[in-house]
Design an enzyme around this catalytic site. Structure first.
Site, mmCIF file in Angstrom:
data_model
loop_
_atom_site.group_PDB
_atom_site.id
_atom_site.type_symbol
_atom_site.label_atom_id
_atom_site.label_comp_id
_atom_site.label_asym_id
_atom_site.label_seq_id
_atom_site.Cartn_x
_atom_site.Cartn_y
_atom_site.Cartn_z
ATOM 1 N N ARG A 122 0.824 -1.313 0.007
ATOM 2 C CA ARG A 122 -0.087 -0.113 -0.087
ATOM 3 C C ARG A 122 0.861 1.181 -0.097
ATOM 4 N NH1 ARG A 122 -5.030 -0.991 4.208
ATOM 5 N NH2 ARG A 122 -5.769 0.906 3.186
ATOM 6 N N ARG A 397 -10.240 -3.270 15.401
ATOM 7 C CA ARG A 397 -9.877 -2.274 14.535
ATOM 8 C C ARG A 397 -11.187 -1.365 14.044
ATOM 9 N NH1 ARG A 397 -6.594 -3.393 10.153
ATOM 10 N NH2 ARG A 397 -7.399 -1.069 9.892
HETATM 11 C C1 UD1 Z 1 -9.220 3.596 2.146
HETATM 12 C C2 UD1 Z 1 -9.663 2.722 3.396
HETATM 13 C C3 UD1 Z 1 -9.794 1.268 3.049
HETATM 14 C C4 UD1 Z 1 -10.447 0.945 1.910
HETATM 15 C C5 UD1 Z 1 -9.681 1.697 0.767
HETATM 16 C C6 UD1 Z 1 -10.338 1.360 -0.549
HETATM 17 C C7 UD1 Z 1 -9.556 4.516 5.119
HETATM 18 C C8 UD1 Z 1 -9.069 4.749 6.501
HETATM 19 N N1 UD1 Z 1 -9.342 3.086 4.598
HETATM 20 O O1 UD1 Z 1 -7.809 3.006 2.367
HETATM 21 O O2 UD1 Z 1 -10.534 0.874 4.198
HETATM 22 O O3 UD1 Z 1 -10.370 -0.512 1.757
HETATM 23 O O4 UD1 Z 1 -9.726 2.972 1.084
HETATM 24 O O5 UD1 Z 1 -11.719 1.706 -0.520
HETATM 25 O O6 UD1 Z 1 -10.164 4.954 4.562
HETATM 26 N N2 UD1 Z 1 -2.273 3.215 -3.975
HETATM 27 C C9 UD1 Z 1 -1.305 3.564 -4.512
HETATM 28 N N3 UD1 Z 1 -0.572 4.709 -4.197
HETATM 29 C C10 UD1 Z 1 -1.259 5.616 -3.402
HETATM 30 C C11 UD1 Z 1 -2.363 5.445 -2.849
HETATM 31 C C12 UD1 Z 1 -2.887 4.236 -3.089
HETATM 32 O O7 UD1 Z 1 -0.774 2.816 -5.265
HETATM 33 O O8 UD1 Z 1 -0.365 6.411 -3.124
HETATM 34 C C13 UD1 Z 1 -3.295 1.723 -4.255
HETATM 35 C C14 UD1 Z 1 -3.241 1.215 -2.926
HETATM 36 O O9 UD1 Z 1 -2.102 0.415 -2.794
HETATM 37 C C15 UD1 Z 1 -4.614 0.351 -3.415
HETATM 38 C C16 UD1 Z 1 -5.452 1.579 -4.008
HETATM 39 O O10 UD1 Z 1 -4.572 2.409 -4.572
HETATM 40 O O11 UD1 Z 1 -4.292 -0.760 -4.222
HETATM 41 C C17 UD1 Z 1 -6.400 1.982 -3.303
HETATM 42 O O12 UD1 Z 1 -6.124 2.349 -1.957
HETATM 43 P P1 UD1 Z 1 -6.564 3.802 -1.356
HETATM 44 O O13 UD1 Z 1 -7.850 4.004 -1.930
HETATM 45 O O14 UD1 Z 1 -5.557 4.925 -1.030
HETATM 46 O O15 UD1 Z 1 -6.862 3.281 -0.069
HETATM 47 P P2 UD1 Z 1 -6.764 3.795 1.520
HETATM 48 O O16 UD1 Z 1 -6.826 5.197 1.306
HETATM 49 O O17 UD1 Z 1 -5.474 3.302 2.026
#
Ligand code: UD1
Length: 421
Positions: A122, A397
């Site tokens: 992530r 959590r």
């Molecule tokens: C949030 C939620 C989590 C949920 C997810 C997707 C919170 C606290 N958590 O997590 O419960 O499962 O949204 O709905 O709100 N990614 C990248 N680079 C980045 C950021 C993300 O590659 O800089 C990828 C991640 O690895 C993943 C995807 O994008 O495969 C989605 O991530 P993201 O939407 O950012 O999830 P979170 O904000 O971490």
């Protein structure tokens, strides 16, 4: 309590109230870091381990908090620390939500990289890229992010993926940036709107349009405000599925039904009858589900955070269901545990092929992450005999008092400490 024992087979019946949303509470709590000498009051904050971790992080940075039931008031002094402690960031990935507000408010921040977790790698590259486009200088040394920007500047940012966390971090940074920030291809999850509402309360102009574009006009200083955390659509959906998988009649109250459209559409396709009220949904007993195909994707698609619970429910469908995961790479690890309970799930690449079975049997299983734990609980509620679920620490959590809520619906549930190894 780290172990849950469930004796399955009882159709659940009754009404359950929904908690405030974990994924809305965490970013809006982090947004208090934008304040100087002012307060943010939040209503409907759930009592969860992740919320406690965010409280610990805010306390380490200098924020004080007063609590009255589910209402929390955060008082933020003129001076706060800009260094996020490593042990808290490692404990919870959402600690990275402190990055944007700390940088915007303090002009610098030091934050360890959150690292991967059991549902896949992530990264936070999109968060960092957006902040750099706003003028931040960012270096990563030994897994620690050093960010600096005397004054962030608004500009147009295109997100390569509609990341929830990146959208939130950039929105908070943009609140104190000079000029207008336009973020394109943003996440559209309801939790984003909750954060937008807090920022508006702080005096920032935020235009979300609901179409994947967020426009924010930065201000020099934000005001204190008061806001309510929206209902937790994932928790609510988990109880809906608890009704469905046990063939029971469950009403889930205090919800925003529109936030659950993707689930309700699939339940209808699977032959479940339900009634949607203005702030509740009731599911009626169903003998056997019809199989369905689902793709977990960003909102308004089917939520990835509900994918494991839906797979657990479909293990008892009458035929073959296909569930594809498009958000996280490694989100099917729990399927092995469900198979130990008699499910027939095969993973091919990003897709789970679920051959419905007539019954599940209790077994000793392990919650590998938060939603995997919820999926095992659902399977256990429907299984014959007793299931022991270890590592409930993940479930706490995100699910407030899940044992009590299930008991109130008639489930045979008990908690115990894990014995010393
Ligand atoms: C949030 C939620 C989590 C949920 C997810 C997707 C919170 C606290 N958590 O997590 O419960 O499962 O949204 O709905 O709100 N990614 C990248 N680079 C980045 C950021 C993300 O590659 O800089 C990828 C991640 O690895 C993943 C995807 O994008 O495969 C989605 O991530 P993201 O939407 O950012 O999830 P979170 O904000 O971490």
């Amino acid at each position: 309590m780290d172990v849950m024992r469930i004796r399955g087979g009882t159709p659940l019946k009754g009404v359950v109230k929904t908690q405030g949303a974990k994924n809305a509470a965490l970013p809006v709590m982090a947004s208090c870091l934008l304040l100087k000498g002012r307060t943010l009051t939040l209503e409907n904050v759930p009592d969860l381990h992740d919320v406690s971790t965010m409280l610990d992080l805010l306390a380490c940075l200098g924020v004080t908090m007063e609590r009255l039931g589910n209402r929390m008031t955060f008082s933020v002094p003129e001076e706060i620390s800009w260094e996020a402690p490593e042990h808290l960031v490692r404990k919870m990935r959402a600690s990275s939500l402190a990055l944007g507000p700390l940088l915007a408010r303090c002009g610098k921040t030091v934050l360890p990289l959150p690292g991967g977790c059991s549902i896949g790698s992530r990264p936070i590259d999109l968060h960092l890229k957006g902040l750099m486009q706003m003028g931040a200088k960012i270096e990563i040394r030994n897994g620690i992010v050093y960010a600096q920007a005397d004054q962030l500047r608004g500009r147009r940012i295109y997100l390569d993926f509609p990341s929830v966390g990146a959208t939130e971090n950039l929105m908070m940074a943009a609140a104190l940036a000079k000029g207008e920030t336009i973020i394109e291809n943003t996440a559209r999850e309801p939790e984003i709107e909750n954060l937008a509402s807090v920022l508006r309360g702080m005096g920032v102009t935020v235009d979300t349009e609901g179409t994947g574009c967020v426009r924010i006009k930065g201000v020099e200083e934000v005001q204190g405000c008061r806001e309510r955390v929206i209902p937790d659509r994932i928790e609510a959906s988990t109880y809906v599925l608890a009704g469905v998988i046990t063939g029971g009649e469950v009403t889930v109250d205090d919800i925003v039904p529109a936030h659950m459209d993707a689930l309700l559409a699939k339940l209808e396709e699977a032959g479940v009858r339900f009634h949607v009220g203005s702030s509740s949904v009731t599911v009626f007993p169903v003998r056997r589900l019809m199989p369905v195909s689902i793709r977990a994707m960003p909102y308004p698609g089917f939520p990835t955070d509900l994918q494991p619970q839906m797979v657990a429910t479909l293990t008892l469908a009458n035929g073959v269901s296909l569930v594809e995961e498009s958000v996280f790479q490694a989100r099917f690890l729990y399927s092995e545990e469900l198979n130990r309970m008699g499910a027939n799930i095969t993973i091919k690449g990003d897709t789970a092929i679920i051959q419905g079975v007539e019954r599940l049997q209790g077994a000793s299983v392990r919650a590998m992450d938060l939603r995997a734990g919820a999926a095992l609980i659902l399977a256990a509620l429907a299984a014959e005999g007793e299931t022991r679920i270890d590592e409930m620490v993940h479930v706490w959590r995100g699910y407030e008092a899940i044992d009590k809520k299930l008991k109130a619906l008639g489930a045979d549930v008990a908690l115990e400490e894990a014995e010393e190894k």
